[in-house]
Design a protein around this motif. Structure first.
Motif, PDB file in Angstrom:
ATOM      1  N   ILE A 168       0.836  -1.217   0.000  1.00 49.68           N
ATOM      2  CA  ILE A 168       0.000   0.000   0.000  1.00 49.68           C
ATOM      3  C   ILE A 168       0.868   1.264   0.000  1.00 49.68           C
ATOM      4  O   ILE A 168       0.431   2.330   0.415  1.00 49.68           O
ATOM      5  CB  ILE A 168      -0.964   0.013   1.199  1.00 49.68           C
ATOM      6  N   GLU A 169       2.097   1.117  -0.500  1.00 43.98           N
ATOM      7  CA  GLU A 169       3.040   2.239  -0.458  1.00 43.98           C
ATOM      8  C   GLU A 169       2.568   3.447  -1.269  1.00 43.98           C
ATOM      9  O   GLU A 169       2.973   4.581  -0.984  1.00 43.98           O
ATOM     10  CB  GLU A 169       4.417   1.787  -0.984  1.00 43.98           C
ATOM     11  N   ASP A 170       1.722   3.227  -2.294  1.00 43.12           N
ATOM     12  CA  ASP A 170       1.289   4.360  -3.118  1.00 43.12           C
ATOM     13  C   ASP A 170      -0.029   4.968  -2.642  1.00 43.12           C
ATOM     14  O   ASP A 170      -0.675   5.722  -3.373  1.00 43.12           O
ATOM     15  CB  ASP A 170       1.173   3.943  -4.591  1.00 43.12           C
ATOM     16  N   ASN A 171      -0.411   4.687  -1.396  1.00 40.09           N
ATOM     17  CA  ASN A 171      -1.596   5.312  -0.794  1.00 40.09           C
ATOM     18  C   ASN A 171      -1.195   6.660  -0.196  1.00 40.09           C
ATOM     19  O   ASN A 171      -1.500   6.974   0.956  1.00 40.09           O
ATOM     20  CB  ASN A 171      -2.169   4.379   0.285  1.00 40.09           C
ATOM     21  N   LYS A 172      -0.493   7.445  -0.972  1.00 41.75           N
ATOM     22  CA  LYS A 172       0.183   8.646  -0.476  1.00 41.75           C
ATOM     23  C   LYS A 172      -0.817   9.711  -0.030  1.00 41.75           C
ATOM     24  O   LYS A 172      -1.842   9.928  -0.663  1.00 41.75           O
ATOM     25  CB  LYS A 172       1.112   9.214  -1.549  1.00 41.75           C
TER      26      LYS A 172
END
Length: 366
Positions: A168-172
């Motif tokens: 979920i790293e791109d749930n910025k």
């Protein structure tokens, strides 16, 4: 549960005015609403089985005084009434209180004296013996011997995940499921919850006797969509406060982008599906309740003259403080909650904010 989660996740300890024990009015209101369901379940089990020693576990008991927030007293009172109706002799009880090892068990056990006094005052002379044990450990694994427990209660614990979902790293800019979250983030949260709840049921299926019962309450949602304002707004506001602090230089952007809340609020359909999929328990009853962010008169602290939005902020702080400290450090804490309290005040003035809760009653298959 991951080692990192076990190290950083716990409620605010102690019994002062900012502790979980003193600020958790939401949890008290939820337990009041679910009391008839869990007491119906334990009476049903006791009248059917009449065990010599009744073994009860409260999973995720947190750092509360046993005589106040714990539902144990009500369970014992229910069994005692049923015992007298059946004209049975004194009953013995084994009571297990579970939470993670870093939980403030000292507060719990210091309250045993007042709990015993309460039992003496309100139970009759023929009350038997009770034995209380701490059971530190994660309920995402085994905690008790096989075929040992008769009744399990858990309230406001099982929506917490064993770890932050992977991928979920791109749930910025978000710290949980949000309107702007990519679809795979929603999927990752659900799949982590599915794994955790399946493991929970499988472990309990080994520990609970055939015919034994569980009553579990989770923060949930009525919507079938993973994003629900009622279950996500509290985290949306935290995210807004943290994003504003990034813009103003209080927090590094990378720090915010690597912070996620390990929680999932399931729907009734999702819970029913998982119970059926794991297969060890029958689903007897489902209860959906709502509690207002504002404390009801019954649960207001008469000595606390704080506003409703301040009370709610303190309640959330007792839950989230250590998660924030472990990732951002202690220096930002006051500023985060100052901003959060302002947003809570605005939101409470505009609309009725509630938590949705799902309670399930389960029986271990024979």
């Amino acid at each position: 549960m991951s080692k990192k989660m076990q190290q950083v996740f716990r409620m605010k300890e102690g019994t002062d005015e900012t502790s979980y024990a003193k600020t958790s009015y939401i949890q008290k209101q939820v337990q009041s609403l679910t009391k008839p369901m869990r007491e119906k379940a334990i009476k049903e089990f006791y009248c059917r089985e009449q065990p010599t020693i009744l073994c009860i576990a409260d999973l995720g008991c947190s750092s509360v005084e046993l005589s106040n927030l714990s539902p144990v007293f009500g369970l014992l009172e229910t069994v005692e009434n049923a015992r007298r109706e059946l004209e049975k002799g004194p009953q013995e009880y084994q009571i297990y209180l579970n939470d993670l090892p870093r939980n403030d068990f000292n507060t719990i056990f210091r309250s045993l004296g007042s709990f015993g006094e309460k039992l003496k005052q309100e139970m009759r002379d023929d009350f038997g013996h009770y034995f209380v044990y701490g059971a530190p450990g994660s309920f995402h694994g085994r905690l008790f011997p096989s075929n040992h427990l008769h009744f399990i209660h858990s309230s406001y614990s099982l929506h917490w995940l064993s770890q932050v979902p992977k991928g979920i790293e791109d749930n910025k800019g978000n710290i949980y499921i949000a309107k702007t979250s990519p679809p795979h983030v929603l999927k990752a949260y659900y799949e982590q919850f599915e794994r955790d709840f399946w493991t929970f049921l499988r472990c309990r299926s080994e520990e609970v006797v055939a015919g034994g019962m569980m009553v579990l309450t989770l923060m949930g949602r009525k919507s079938t969509e993973p994003y629900s304002k009622k279950s996500c707004l509290i985290f949306d506001m935290f995210a807004t406060a943290l994003n504003d602090m990034v813009v103003e230089g209080f927090i590094e952007e990378d720090k915010l982008n690597t912070f996620s809340i390990p929680i999932y609020t399931p729907s009734e359909e999702e819970l029913g599906f998982m119970v059926e999929k794991e297969g060890s328990f029958n689903l007897n009853q489902v209860l959906i309740t709502e509690v207002n962010w504002k404390p009801s008169e019954q649960y207001k602290n008469p000595y606390d003259k704080s506003s409703d939005h301040a009370n709610f902020t303190n309640c959330m702080r007792a839950v989230a403080e250590y998660l924030l400290i472990s990732h951002f450090g202690e220096a930002i804490l006051e500023e985060v909650f100052r901003r959060y309290k302002k947003m809570v005040k605005v939101s409470m003035a505009k609309e009725k904010n509630v938590f949705t809760n799902i309670t399930v009653s389960l029986t271990r298959k024979g």
